[in-house]
Design a protein around this motif. Structure first.
Motif, PDB file in Angstrom:
ATOM      1  N   THR A  37      -5.696  15.045   9.970  1.00  0.00           N
ATOM      2  CA  THR A  37      -4.925  14.743  11.179  1.00  0.00           C
ATOM      3  C   THR A  37      -5.236  13.369  11.763  1.00  0.00           C
ATOM      4  O   THR A  37      -4.593  12.960  12.734  1.00  0.00           O
ATOM      5  N   LEU A  38      -6.195  12.636  11.185  1.00  0.00           N
ATOM      6  CA  LEU A  38      -6.605  11.355  11.748  1.00  0.00           C
ATOM      7  C   LEU A  38      -6.167  10.160  10.922  1.00  0.00           C
ATOM      8  O   LEU A  38      -6.463   9.018  11.280  1.00  0.00           O
ATOM      9  N   ASN A  39      -5.476  10.390   9.813  1.00  0.00           N
ATOM     10  CA  ASN A  39      -5.095   9.301   8.920  1.00  0.00           C
ATOM     11  C   ASN A  39      -4.038   8.407   9.574  1.00  0.00           C
ATOM     12  O   ASN A  39      -3.353   8.802  10.523  1.00  0.00           O
ATOM     13  N   PHE A  40      -3.897   7.216   9.032  1.00  0.00           N
ATOM     14  CA  PHE A  40      -2.881   6.281   9.493  1.00  0.00           C
ATOM     15  C   PHE A  40      -1.504   6.898   9.241  1.00  0.00           C
ATOM     16  O   PHE A  40      -1.270   7.498   8.181  1.00  0.00           O
ATOM     17  N   PRO A  41      -0.571   6.786  10.179  1.00  0.00           N
ATOM     18  CA  PRO A  41       0.712   7.484  10.059  1.00  0.00           C
ATOM     19  C   PRO A  41       1.464   7.226   8.765  1.00  0.00           C
ATOM     20  O   PRO A  41       2.111   8.134   8.226  1.00  0.00           O
ATOM     21  N   SER A  42       1.405   6.001   8.243  1.00  0.00           N
ATOM     22  CA  SER A  42       2.185   5.666   7.065  1.00  0.00           C
ATOM     23  C   SER A  42       1.875   6.583   5.887  1.00  0.00           C
ATOM     24  O   SER A  42       2.777   6.983   5.132  1.00  0.00           O
ATOM     25  N   ASP A  43       0.604   6.927   5.702  1.00  0.00           N
ATOM     26  CA  ASP A  43       0.235   7.819   4.600  1.00  0.00           C
ATOM     27  C   ASP A  43       0.856   9.201   4.778  1.00  0.00           C
ATOM     28  O   ASP A  43       1.310   9.825   3.812  1.00  0.00           O
ATOM     29  N   ILE A  44       0.873   9.679   6.002  1.00  0.00           N
ATOM     30  CA  ILE A  44       1.447  11.002   6.277  1.00  0.00           C
ATOM     31  C   ILE A  44       2.953  10.971   6.078  1.00  0.00           C
ATOM     32  O   ILE A  44       3.545  11.916   5.543  1.00  0.00           O
ATOM     33  N   TYR A  45       3.597   9.865   6.484  1.00  0.00           N
ATOM     34  CA  TYR A  45       5.030   9.732   6.237  1.00  0.00           C
ATOM     35  C   TYR A  45       5.319   9.840   4.742  1.00  0.00           C
ATOM     36  O   TYR A  45       6.275  10.508   4.318  1.00  0.00           O
ATOM     37  N   ALA A  46       4.500   9.160   3.939  1.00  0.00           N
ATOM     38  CA  ALA A  46       4.708   9.170   2.488  1.00  0.00           C
ATOM     39  C   ALA A  46       4.518  10.573   1.917  1.00  0.00           C
ATOM     40  O   ALA A  46       5.297  11.023   1.066  1.00  0.00           O
ATOM     41  N   LEU A  47       3.479  11.262   2.367  1.00  0.00           N
ATOM     42  CA  LEU A  47       3.220  12.613   1.872  1.00  0.00           C
ATOM     43  C   LEU A  47       4.381  13.547   2.205  1.00  0.00           C
ATOM     44  O   LEU A  47       4.845  14.319   1.352  1.00  0.00           O
ATOM     45  N   LYS A  48       4.848  13.495   3.438  1.00  0.00           N
ATOM     46  CA  LYS A  48       5.963  14.355   3.839  1.00  0.00           C
ATOM     47  C   LYS A  48       7.221  14.013   3.045  1.00  0.00           C
ATOM     48  O   LYS A  48       7.977  14.910   2.637  1.00  0.00           O
ATOM     49  N   SER A  49       7.439  12.745   2.824  1.00  0.00           N
ATOM     50  CA  SER A  49       8.607  12.306   2.073  1.00  0.00           C
ATOM     51  C   SER A  49       8.572  12.852   0.648  1.00  0.00           C
ATOM     52  O   SER A  49       9.576  13.358   0.138  1.00  0.00           O
ATOM     53  N   GLN A  50       7.411  12.767   0.014  1.00  0.00           N
ATOM     54  CA  GLN A  50       7.291  13.256  -1.363  1.00  0.00           C
ATOM     55  C   GLN A  50       7.472  14.773  -1.433  1.00  0.00           C
ATOM     56  O   GLN A  50       8.085  15.284  -2.381  1.00  0.00           O
ATOM     57  N   LEU A  51       6.954  15.479  -0.462  1.00  0.00           N
ATOM     58  CA  LEU A  51       7.157  16.931  -0.433  1.00  0.00           C
ATOM     59  C   LEU A  51       8.639  17.271  -0.335  1.00  0.00           C
ATOM     60  O   LEU A  51       9.144  18.147  -1.053  1.00  0.00           O
ATOM     61  N   ARG A  52       9.345  16.570   0.539  1.00  0.00           N
ATOM     62  CA  ARG A  52      10.776  16.838   0.696  1.00  0.00           C
ATOM     63  C   ARG A  52      11.539  16.545  -0.592  1.00  0.00           C
ATOM     64  O   ARG A  52      12.498  17.240  -0.934  1.00  0.00           O
ATOM     65  N   ILE A  94       0.820  -1.206   0.000  1.00  0.00           N
ATOM     66  CA  ILE A  94       0.000   0.000   0.000  1.00  0.00           C
ATOM     67  C   ILE A  94       0.860   1.264   0.000  1.00  0.00           C
ATOM     68  O   ILE A  94       0.561   2.232  -0.719  1.00  0.00           O
ATOM     69  N   THR A  95       1.956   1.273   0.744  1.00  0.00           N
ATOM     70  CA  THR A  95       2.758   2.495   0.839  1.00  0.00           C
ATOM     71  C   THR A  95       3.659   2.680  -0.381  1.00  0.00           C
ATOM     72  O   THR A  95       3.831   3.811  -0.856  1.00  0.00           O
ATOM     73  N   THR A  96       4.208   1.591  -0.933  1.00  0.00           N
ATOM     74  CA  THR A  96       4.981   1.757  -2.166  1.00  0.00           C
ATOM     75  C   THR A  96       4.066   2.193  -3.306  1.00  0.00           C
ATOM     76  O   THR A  96       4.465   3.004  -4.159  1.00  0.00           O
ATOM     77  N   ASN A  97       2.844   1.686  -3.325  1.00  0.00           N
ATOM     78  CA  ASN A  97       1.896   2.125  -4.351  1.00  0.00           C
ATOM     79  C   ASN A  97       1.535   3.595  -4.173  1.00  0.00           C
ATOM     80  O   ASN A  97       1.373   4.338  -5.155  1.00  0.00           O
ATOM     81  N   LEU A  98       1.411   4.019  -2.923  1.00  0.00           N
ATOM     82  CA  LEU A  98       1.128   5.434  -2.675  1.00  0.00           C
ATOM     83  C   LEU A  98       2.285   6.306  -3.156  1.00  0.00           C
ATOM     84  O   LEU A  98       2.087   7.346  -3.805  1.00  0.00           O
ATOM     85  N   HIS A  99       3.508   5.887  -2.845  1.00  0.00           N
ATOM     86  CA  HIS A  99       4.669   6.643  -3.329  1.00  0.00           C
ATOM     87  C   HIS A  99       4.662   6.715  -4.861  1.00  0.00           C
ATOM     88  O   HIS A  99       4.954   7.768  -5.447  1.00  0.00           O
ATOM     89  N   GLN A 100       4.344   5.603  -5.500  1.00  0.00           N
ATOM     90  CA  GLN A 100       4.292   5.588  -6.963  1.00  0.00           C
ATOM     91  C   GLN A 100       3.296   6.613  -7.503  1.00  0.00           C
ATOM     92  O   GLN A 100       3.598   7.390  -8.422  1.00  0.00           O
ATOM     93  N   LEU A 101       2.099   6.624  -6.940  1.00  0.00           N
ATOM     94  CA  LEU A 101       1.052   7.489  -7.475  1.00  0.00           C
ATOM     95  C   LEU A 101       1.266   8.953  -7.091  1.00  0.00           C
ATOM     96  O   LEU A 101       0.905   9.862  -7.848  1.00  0.00           O
ATOM     97  N   LEU A 102       1.856   9.194  -5.945  1.00  0.00           N
ATOM     98  CA  LEU A 102       2.233  10.568  -5.602  1.00  0.00           C
ATOM     99  C   LEU A 102       3.327  11.059  -6.548  1.00  0.00           C
ATOM    100  O   LEU A 102       3.305  12.207  -7.017  1.00  0.00           O
ATOM    101  N   ALA A 103       4.290  10.197  -6.836  1.00  0.00           N
ATOM    102  CA  ALA A 103       5.361  10.569  -7.761  1.00  0.00           C
ATOM    103  C   ALA A 103       4.815  10.836  -9.162  1.00  0.00           C
ATOM    104  O   ALA A 103       5.382  11.629  -9.927  1.00  0.00           O
ATOM    105  N   THR A 104       3.698  10.178  -9.486  1.00  0.00           N
ATOM    106  CA  THR A 104       3.096  10.335 -10.802  1.00  0.00           C
ATOM    107  C   THR A 104       2.211  11.579 -10.890  1.00  0.00           C
ATOM    108  O   THR A 104       2.258  12.324 -11.878  1.00  0.00           O
ATOM    109  N   PHE A 105       1.414  11.806  -9.849  1.00  0.00           N
ATOM    110  CA  PHE A 105       0.360  12.827  -9.946  1.00  0.00           C
ATOM    111  C   PHE A 105       0.642  14.132  -9.202  1.00  0.00           C
ATOM    112  O   PHE A 105      -0.021  15.133  -9.457  1.00  0.00           O
TER     113      PHE A 105
END
Length: 426
Positions: free
Chosen positions: A127-142, A102-113
């Motif tokens: 603020t209530l989402n599962f931490p892994s999604d927020i980690y991925a979002l912050k990572s992509q922003l950086r 789920i998280t590698t797929n999220l990274h893929q689609l964030l990198a795409t879109f």
């Protein structure tokens, strides 16, 4: 029923009328155990075991030829699983692929879109989402040189349990490039109005993605018709693929032809993949968003599990799930009044996912006491007991018995012998 005291006989009567009751025998359930944690890890289905063993036999019998010559050819397994999954989320078969996690797929689609520019460079989340999604979002922003403190906007909750769709929509603006939200909140079980959110976001030209981890396999979706841009999910919860089971992703067909942000071996068009060209020819379907070689032995169980979903029907599963969670909540209110429990999930059917969320200040130690009584719940910090009556393998009498065991724990205060702190894995 609501005007009379619920009893074990009520549960037995409901089980006798249950149109899905035959599916319970499809699963391995430890005798005497009441399994209420299928929203974290689903139980093993006998058909899932069979399809896993088939892939092992294909390996044993065919070696490398198993990629194309086995009973379950590995080369096309991800696409086959996508086609089997599509009806559960209201998608076309070409829009779904089972791959990665789920998280590698999220990274893929964030990198795409996620394509920030000088004007649109913020991501909207919560603020209530599962931490892994927020980690991925912050990572992509950086990775884009953006500071998450300024470019990740997280919608707050008024009550610490649920989100207000109107507030989410109010936070959308011309600086928002992409939105990512859970379909169902993992703690409270709130089901968001995905259609409303998608329409509002698209009106402001915002890309919309959803994490379906706590909804796929529990309720129907209409991702294609709603126009959702992308979605990701795991399959080891309601879909019963097993620990670490393969993930899945959806990409709306309107985006086909867009090159994957993270290209890899299996991003290729099938007929071009073994040309060994150093210029990628992406698949013309959601298959383009695969990266590496499919994880065959964590994909194969899903072939068997999804057969069960086809037979049961996601609409029937949802109908029973809603009735079971209602039955559980009524029993909790009837039997556990005065013990300090508070039902934290929404009560309305259209706002509720597949589990009941109970809050209690002694939640961690109560969960330990439940396990001692052969009830398998799920604890989420700081004070939530999640109870998931899975429609395919939990009976109404199981629900009744679970509440009775919980009442005994509270009456005898046996939970007090445990520490009120979580284990390594909650």
């Amino acid at each position: 029923m609501k005007n009379s005291k619920l009893s074990r006989q009520h549960a037995i009567d409901k089980d006798q009328k249950d149109q899905l009751k035959q599916f319970k025998q499809e699963f391995y359930i430890k005798e005497g155990t009441l399994y209420m944690d299928g929203n974290s890890l689903g139980l093993l289905a006998k058909r899932a075991e069979k399809t896993l063993l088939t892939s092992l036999e294909d390996w044993k019998e065919h070696g490398i030829e198993g990629w194309t010559e086995g009973e379950q050819p590995w080369y096309y397994m991800s696409e086959k699983l996508g086609e089997m999954t599509a009806p559960l989320i209201g998608a076309k078969k070409e829009e779904v692929i089972n791959t990665g996690s789920i998280t590698t797929n999220l990274h893929q689609l964030l990198a795409t879109f996620f394509k920030p520019d000088n004007k649109r460079n913020k991501i909207l989340a919560d603020t209530l989402n599962f931490p892994s999604d927020i980690y991925a979002l912050k990572s992509q922003l950086r990775l884009h040189g953006l500071d998450p403190e300024n470019h990740l906007i997280q919608v707050n909750s008024d009550d610490g349990r649920t989100l207000n769709e109107a507030e989410i929509i109010a936070q959308m603006n011309e600086e928002t490039a992409l939105l990512l939200l859970p379909s169902v909140l993992y703690r409270s079980g709130q089901l968001l109005d995905m259609k409303r959110i998608t329409e509002a976001a698209h009106a402001k030209r915002i890309i919309v993605g959803f994490d379906l981890a706590h909804s796929i396999g529990a309720l129907p979706h209409q991702l294609h018709d709603w126009g959702v841009d992308f979605a990701v999910w795991c399959t080891y919860k309601y879909l019963n693929s097993g620990p670490g089971g393969v993930g899945g992703l959806f990409v709306h067909e309107k985006h086909f032809g867009q090159a994957p942000g993270l290209a890899g071996w299996f991003s290729s068009r099938k007929d071009k993949q073994f040309d060994m060209d150093h210029t990628l020819t992406p698949a013309e379907t959601a298959g383009a968003y695969q990266i590496g070689t499919p994880h065959i032995l964590s994909s194969a169980p899903l072939l068997g599990s999804l057969e069960i979903f086809k037979e049961a029907g996601i609409d029937s599963i949802r109908e029973k799930s809603l009735d079971q969670t209602s039955f559980m909540m009524e029993l909790i209110e009837q039997e556990l009044d005065g013990y300090g429990f508070e039902i934290a999930n929404p009560r309305e059917s259209e706002r509720r996912g597949g589990h009941v969320s109970l809050e209690h200040e002694e939640a961690a130690r109560i969960c330990k006491a439940l396990k001692e009584k052969q009830v398998i719940p799920d604890f989420r910090a700081p004070n939530v007991i999640r109870l998931a009556p899975i429609a395919l393998y939990v009976s109404y009498e199981d629900i009744y018995e679970m509440v009775m065991r919980l009442k005994e724990i509270m009456d005898k205060e046996t939970y007090k012998k445990f520490e009120n702190k979580r284990g390594i894995i909650a």
